[in-house]
Design a protein around this motif. Structure first.
Motif, short mmCIF file in Angstrom:
data_model
loop_
_atom_site.label_atom_id
_atom_site.label_comp_id
_atom_site.label_asym_id
_atom_site.label_seq_id
_atom_site.Cartn_x
_atom_site.Cartn_y
_atom_site.Cartn_z
N UNK A 1 -37.57 72.22 74.22
CA UNK A 1 -36.84 72.36 74.80
C UNK A 1 -37.90 73.03 76.18
N UNK A 2 -38.14 71.64 76.57
CA UNK A 2 -38.76 71.66 78.11
C UNK A 2 -37.70 71.34 78.62
N UNK A 3 -37.37 72.42 79.23
CA UNK A 3 -36.48 72.60 80.16
C UNK A 3 -36.06 72.20 81.63
N UNK A 4 -37.84 72.06 81.96
CA UNK A 4 -37.42 71.98 83.23
C UNK A 4 -37.95 70.60 84.20
N UNK A 5 -38.19 69.68 82.80
CA UNK A 5 -38.59 68.66 82.75
C UNK A 5 -37.49 67.96 82.59
N UNK A 6 -36.70 68.27 81.47
CA UNK A 6 -35.80 67.76 81.07
C UNK A 6 -34.16 67.81 82.53
N UNK A 7 -34.50 68.65 82.84
CA UNK A 7 -33.53 68.85 83.20
C UNK A 7 -33.43 67.73 85.15
N UNK A 8 -34.99 67.54 84.97
CA UNK A 8 -35.11 67.19 86.73
C UNK A 8 -35.29 65.60 86.23
N UNK A 9 -35.54 64.91 84.68
CA UNK A 9 -35.12 63.59 84.28
C UNK A 9 -33.35 63.38 84.16
N UNK A 10 -32.53 64.73 83.72
CA UNK A 10 -31.41 63.99 83.34
C UNK A 10 -30.46 64.47 84.95
N UNK A 11 -31.28 64.53 86.01
CA UNK A 11 -30.87 64.50 87.49
C UNK A 11 -30.94 63.34 87.93
N UNK A 12 -32.46 63.06 87.30
CA UNK A 12 -32.56 61.39 87.93
C UNK A 12 -31.73 59.90 87.46
N UNK A 13 -31.72 60.46 85.76
CA UNK A 13 -30.47 59.82 84.90
C UNK A 13 -29.23 58.90 85.63
N UNK A 14 -28.85 60.62 86.16
CA UNK A 14 -27.58 60.56 86.89
C UNK A 14 -27.46 60.07 88.45
N UNK A 15 -28.30 60.38 89.18
CA UNK A 15 -28.60 59.49 90.39
C UNK A 15 -28.92 57.86 90.54
N UNK A 16 -29.56 57.49 89.33
CA UNK A 16 -29.96 55.68 88.76
C UNK A 16 -28.85 55.15 88.74
N UNK A 17 -27.40 56.01 87.33
CA UNK A 17 -26.20 55.62 86.53
C UNK A 17 -25.94 56.11 88.10
N UNK A 18 -25.44 56.49 89.13
CA UNK A 18 -24.52 56.39 90.47
C UNK A 18 -24.59 55.26 91.04
N UNK B 1 -23.03 65.92 81.09
CA UNK B 1 -23.05 66.33 79.42
C UNK B 1 -23.88 67.02 79.33
N UNK B 2 -25.52 66.23 79.73
CA UNK B 2 -26.85 66.94 79.13
C UNK B 2 -27.60 67.78 80.05
N UNK B 3 -27.00 67.74 81.19
CA UNK B 3 -26.98 68.79 82.16
C UNK B 3 -26.24 69.90 81.59
N UNK B 4 -25.30 69.62 81.20
CA UNK B 4 -24.68 70.96 80.78
C UNK B 4 -25.27 71.39 79.47
N UNK B 5 -25.72 70.97 79.60
CA UNK B 5 -26.74 71.48 77.13
C UNK B 5 -27.68 72.25 78.01
N UNK B 6 -28.18 71.09 79.30
CA UNK B 6 -29.58 72.35 79.12
C UNK B 6 -29.29 73.39 80.13
N UNK B 7 -28.12 73.43 80.60
CA UNK B 7 -27.43 75.34 81.27
C UNK B 7 -27.41 76.07 79.93
N UNK B 8 -26.68 75.46 79.37
CA UNK B 8 -26.34 75.80 78.08
C UNK B 8 -27.72 77.17 77.40
N UNK B 9 -28.37 75.72 77.39
CA UNK B 9 -29.79 76.32 76.11
C UNK B 9 -30.45 77.70 77.36
N UNK B 10 -30.37 76.90 78.66
CA UNK B 10 -31.19 77.46 78.73
C UNK B 10 -29.96 79.28 79.64
N UNK B 11 -29.61 79.33 79.06
CA UNK B 11 -28.55 80.47 79.38
C UNK B 11 -27.77 80.68 80.52
#
Length: 992
Positions: free
Chosen positions: A716-733, A746-756
């Motif tokens: 539940x460390x959502x801000x840090x998870x959000x940043x890592x998933x965004x970086x993962x998306x950039x590097x994957x692109x 999909x995991x960005x969706x998960x973070x958004x889901x768990x933060x409401x």
């Protein structure tokens, strides 16, 4: 015995022999021992300690010493200190003090001599002398009484030795005692009795000239130091030697009673279970041969000798001992040489010993057939060295020590093997505190750890500390920072050192076994299997199995389970040192080990997680040492057993192995996400990310950011998870890794889901669904549809949620099992629960639970148990529901999933309300509210606020205000984030 004074002063505390730390307290006990049974005035004790200048608090201090002595004595039933008029008296049971036992045994031995019972006398006096562990009262500061008592018992000891020599001469054992007599005579040149015995022994050994020379030396000392000539007995003996008087011939005595055991080691520690096992085996008739096997320096000889000395009375016909030199710079003792040694000790004259091995074995068995003898064969090399030395009598017992297991003796002679490991930490620390009085507990424990709890290393460290006068804490820091193996040696004694002990075991092996042993020293991880060893050494698995078994038989490795081995800490340092010095190809060997892990983990993941996004292995990964699997269960077992070693490989990777490390972390990502506590997995993901960054590899950084973000999301460390998933998306692109992009979305969706942020979660899921559809990845489409079902469920759009999840169920049949299987069934179950369709909900949730358990998806399992609890509660089965909720909460706390834990606590609060415990419900909900606000999880916050509104409402009029306030807060959150279903519930509570 309960008090030992024939050596350092020690008291039995009920479990072990304990030293007395305070020097003054040792003086008090020594003085009381000297006057045992008689009162000792307090003023005398003060004078013994402080002389003519006592301190003002001397009387108080003595009282304190006595109080502590009482406590120590009573703890081990050793006796008591009784207060007398202005003084104290030591009261002990008969034979409680070793000095008392020694004096009694010496008196008995002298009586036997007078009665002509020389064998009994020799045995009794030998037992008395074996009680000594060094100088009497060795660690007690010298005072008037202490010095007098030491002089008295030392004089008695010398007399006992003279009586012992005399008895053994009468038994014809002149050859066995001549060297010891010569040494003792040099120490005490004025003792004419010793000189007389030495001259007789030398004469009977055919060394007539040396006997006369011994007389001349003693006469010279007597004349020079006292001005008198030797007495008539000694002068008469000289004449008898000169004239070859027949009365000097050795008496015809039989049988000889050998007593060859070395002196027991001082301060022997622990090993209570093994000593008890030896006692039990010795009571069997006939007793089986016993092989005590263990690592070099672990104390095998010390154990054998300590036990042998303690059971001398069970073997009245003697104790035979021989170092067979199985691990020695000198050649091993040949069986014929050993037999000659034993037969001579048993009274057989040299000319009567047969020249042939078979004949000598037959004579040995005949001589021992009706005797009760203990035979200690120390440091055996192989079974055929031992077999000829097994005695013939059922009353005999053989105790073998060896670094090898000697399985041949077990197979053919029925030997019982006892494994001797290192000391347990508490016993190792206790030994150090005994060897180093006054050592702090924490310092002793740390030194024991640095010595690997190995007795030889512990004693070397203690000897070095006593010689150097170095504080233990400083010595510990030196060991920790430097070369531990080099430091655990004895300066000036190359034969006594940890490295020397290991060298002898190592050099006994074949070149192939030595090479594998060295390479194991640089391999990461705490254990090794044959396939991993085969990869390191680049040999077939079957050959690796044989080599590992060979190394383990010598106890350079320990068995940690079927087919799995581990190292002792110091042995591993030794192997690493040799590898760094000798193996230039060690980096290539580590390459092969990484390829073994990568190729095997890829095969396992293909069976366990075939539809999960992971990197493809490059063609450069050599699969020559890959392990094959029969089924997913086989693969799962391998991954679970090897995951710690693979994690160690990731954490320890150097520049050459960075890519292998981040690829291995990616292979492990899903397994550890489902099975390992998140706190343990986080450092691994960070290490992998460090390796990928150092390589500046976009693909590696995308995978590593996905790994770390997954852990952050689970905690539940959502801000840090959000940043890592965004970086993962950039590097994957950047890397053109489409599967990685869909995973990140999909995991960005998960973070958004768990933060409401449900609308944002839906947009990310739809984007990921579009990418998965474009590349034809069915498993990805299933996961995104399931996610969308859950999102719509939380938004209260139940019909859409059911539609999405029914599409998932329909599509699942096209690909078989997939990693997210069960998610759609869980969503359908929850939707039907909200619609009041409890039978349908139960059906779907039961399928989901079975699926999650089969896949090892523990967070999903806990969430499903939570929903099942709600179904059972809604249908009136509250007790069953409580059990399900309790199990769900236990799992969430084990895996560290805070979001699911919050959902379980909400379900638990509902159960509390159903049982009328509003206060407990409020406590649970307040915990959820604080956690969700801290994590930024607005949907769970709204759920907690609604629950609190319901709980306060059930309190009646008193809770109306709080209920409405919570409901109004919940309504505001729901409107802001679009939680339609929750908003309706909150509005109803706010308006009621």
């Amino acid at each position: 015995m309960r008090i030992q004074a024939l050596g350092p002063l020690r008291i039995w505390d009920g479990a072990r022999w304990a030293s007395i730390a305070a020097p003054h307290q040792r003086i008090v006990l020594a003085v009381l021992l000297a006057d045992a049974g008689r009162p000792v005035p307090r003023d005398r004790l003060i004078h013994e300690i402080w002389g003519e200048r006592p301190t003002r608090t001397a009387a108080t201090a003595v009282n304190g010493y006595v109080m502590r002595l009482r406590r120590s004595l009573r703890a081990g039933d050793a006796g008591d200190v009784v207060s007398r008029a202005a003084g104290y008296e030591l009261a002990t049971a008969e034979d409680a003090v070793d000095i008392q036992v020694f004096e009694r045994m010496v008196r008995t031995g002298k009586r036997y001599v007078a009665e002509g019972r020389m064998a009994d006398a020799a045995r009794q006096l030998s037992g008395a002398l074996a009680l000594w562990r060094g100088a009497a009262l060795a660690d007690v500061p010298a005072t008037l009484t202490v010095s007098a008592e030491v002089a008295r018992v030392e004089q008695l000891r010398l007399t006992a030795r003279e009586e012992h020599f005399g008895a053994r001469l009468e038994l014809g054992q002149h050859a066995e005692i001549v060297d010891e007599l010569a040494a003792l005579t040099r120490e005490h040149p004025l003792r004419e009795r010793l000189c007389r015995y030495l001259m007789i022994s030398l004469y009977r050994c055919g060394r007539r000239a040396e006997a006369l020379d011994a007389y001349r030396r003693v006469r010279g000392v007597l004349v020079a130091e006292t001005g008198i000539e030797p007495g008539p007995e000694l002068r008469g003996l000289e004449h008898a030697v000169l004239t070859d008087d027949r009365t000097l011939a050795a008496p015809a005595v039989a049988p000889v009673i050998p007593a060859q055991l070395p002196a027991a080691v001082a301060d022997f520690a622990g090993r209570h279970d093994l000593l008890a096992s030896l006692d039990s085996l010795a009571r069997q008739r006939p007793a089986p041969p016993v092989v005590v096997a263990g690592l070099a320096g672990v104390g095998k000889t010390a154990l054998a000798v300590h036990w042998g000395q303690s059971v001398r009375d069970r073997f009245p016909d003697g104790q035979l001992y021989l170092d067979l030199r199985g691990s020695s710079p000198r050649p091993p003792v040949a069986p014929m040489e050993a037999l000659a040694h034993f037969l001579h000790a048993l009274g057989v004259r040299a000319e009567e010993i047969p020249a042939g091995l078979d004949e000598a074995v037959g004579l040995y068995r005949s001589v021992t057939a009706v005797r009760r003898i203990l035979v200690v064969l120390d440091n055996a090399e192989r079974p055929d060295q031992v077999r000829p030395l097994l005695p013939g009598g059922p009353g005999c017992m053989v105790l073998v020590t060896s670094r090898e297991q000697q399985r041949g003796l077990t197979a053919r002679e029925g030997a019982v093997g006892l494994h001797l490991g290192v000391l347990p930490p508490d016993e190792a620390a206790h030994l150090l505190r005994t060897l180093l009085p006054g050592a702090a507990d924490e310092d002793a424990a740390e030194l024991a750890r640095l010595c690997g709890h190995l007795p030889l290393a512990l004693r070397i460290a203690a000897a070095n500390l006593r010689a150097e006068l170095t504080p233990i804490s400083q010595y510990n820091r030196r060991l920790a920072a430097g070369d531990r193996l080099a430091a655990l040696g004895v300066p000036g004694d190359a034969t006594t050192g940890t490295v020397t002990a290991f060298d002898l075991s190592y050099q006994a092996h074949s070149p192939a076994a030595r090479r594998l042993f060295r390479l194991l020293g640089v391999a990461p991880g705490d254990t090794v299997t044959a396939p991993a060893a085969a990869a390191l050494a680049d040999v077939p698995v079957a050959q690796a199995e044989v080599l590992l078994d060979t190394i383990a038989r010598a106890h350079l490795l320990e068995r940690a389970g079927p087919g799995r081995y581990r190292w002792h800490d110091l042995v591993r340092l030794y192997a690493r040192r040799r590898c760094l010095a000798e193996d230039t190809d060690r980096e290539v060997a580590i390459d092969r080990l990484h390829h073994h892990y990568l190729s095997t983990m890829d095969a396992a993941a293909g069976l366990l997680y075939p539809h999960v996004v992971r990197l493809d292995l490059p063609a450069t990964v050599d699969a020559a040492h890959r392990v094959g699997f029969d089924d997913p269960a086989d693969a799962s077992d391998w991954v679970a057993a090897e995951q710690d070693n693979m994690i160690a490989a990731i954490l320890a990777a150097g520049p050459r192995h960075r890519e292998a490390a981040w690829r291995l972390a990616d292979q492990l990502r899903w397994h550890l996400d489902f099975t390992a506590p998140s706190a343990e997995w986080l450092p691994v993901t960070e290490a992998a990310l460090g390796h990928a960054r150092a390589d500046a590899h976009p693909l590696g950084q995308a995978a590593a950011h996905l790994g770390r973000a997954t852990v952050l999301l689970a905690t539940s460390r959502y801000p840090e998870a959000l940043e890592d998933f965004q970086r993962a998306l950039g590097f994957a692109r950047d890397a053109g890794w489409v599967e990685g992009q869909t995973c990140a979305l999909s995991n960005l969706a998960h973070v958004s889901f768990e933060t409401g942020r449900l609308d944002l979660a839906a947009r990310h899921s739809l984007e990921a669904l579009e990418l998965d559809t474009r590349i034809g990845r069915t498993a990805g489409q299933l996961a995104r549809l399931a996610n969308l079902g859950n999102i719509r469920l939380q938004q209260g759009r139940l019909a859409e949620a059911i539609a999405y999840c029914e599409r998932v169920v329909a599509l699942e049949s096209t690909i078989g099992e997939w990693q997210g299987q069960g998610t759609a069934h869980g969503c359908l179950g929850e939707a039907h629960l909200l619609l009041g369709r409890h039978e349908e909900a139960l059906t779907y949730l039961s399928v989901a639970l079975a699926t999650h358990r089969r896949a090892g998806a523990r967070s999903c399992e806990a969430d499903t148990l939570r929903l099942l609890a709600s179904v059972r509660a809604a249908t009136g089965h509250v007790e069953e529901a409580q059990g399900l909720a309790t199990e769900a909460l236990r799992i969430t706390r084990e895996v560290g999933d805070r979001w699911v834990e919050a959902q379980v606590l909400i379900a638990q609060a509902d159960l509390d309300l159903r049982t009328g415990d509003a206060d407990l419900a409020v406590a649970h909900l307040r915990q959820v509210l604080a956690q969700s606000r801290g994590d930024g999880d607005r949907h769970t916050e709204a759920q907690a606020l609604i629950g609190l509104a319901r709980a306060h409402r059930l309190r009646g009029v008193a809770g109306t205000t709080e209920s409405r306030a919570y409901a109004v807060q919940a309504t505001g959150v729901c409107r802001e984030f679009g939680y339609d279903l929750l908003e309706r519930n909150a509005s109803a509570l706010a308006g009621s």
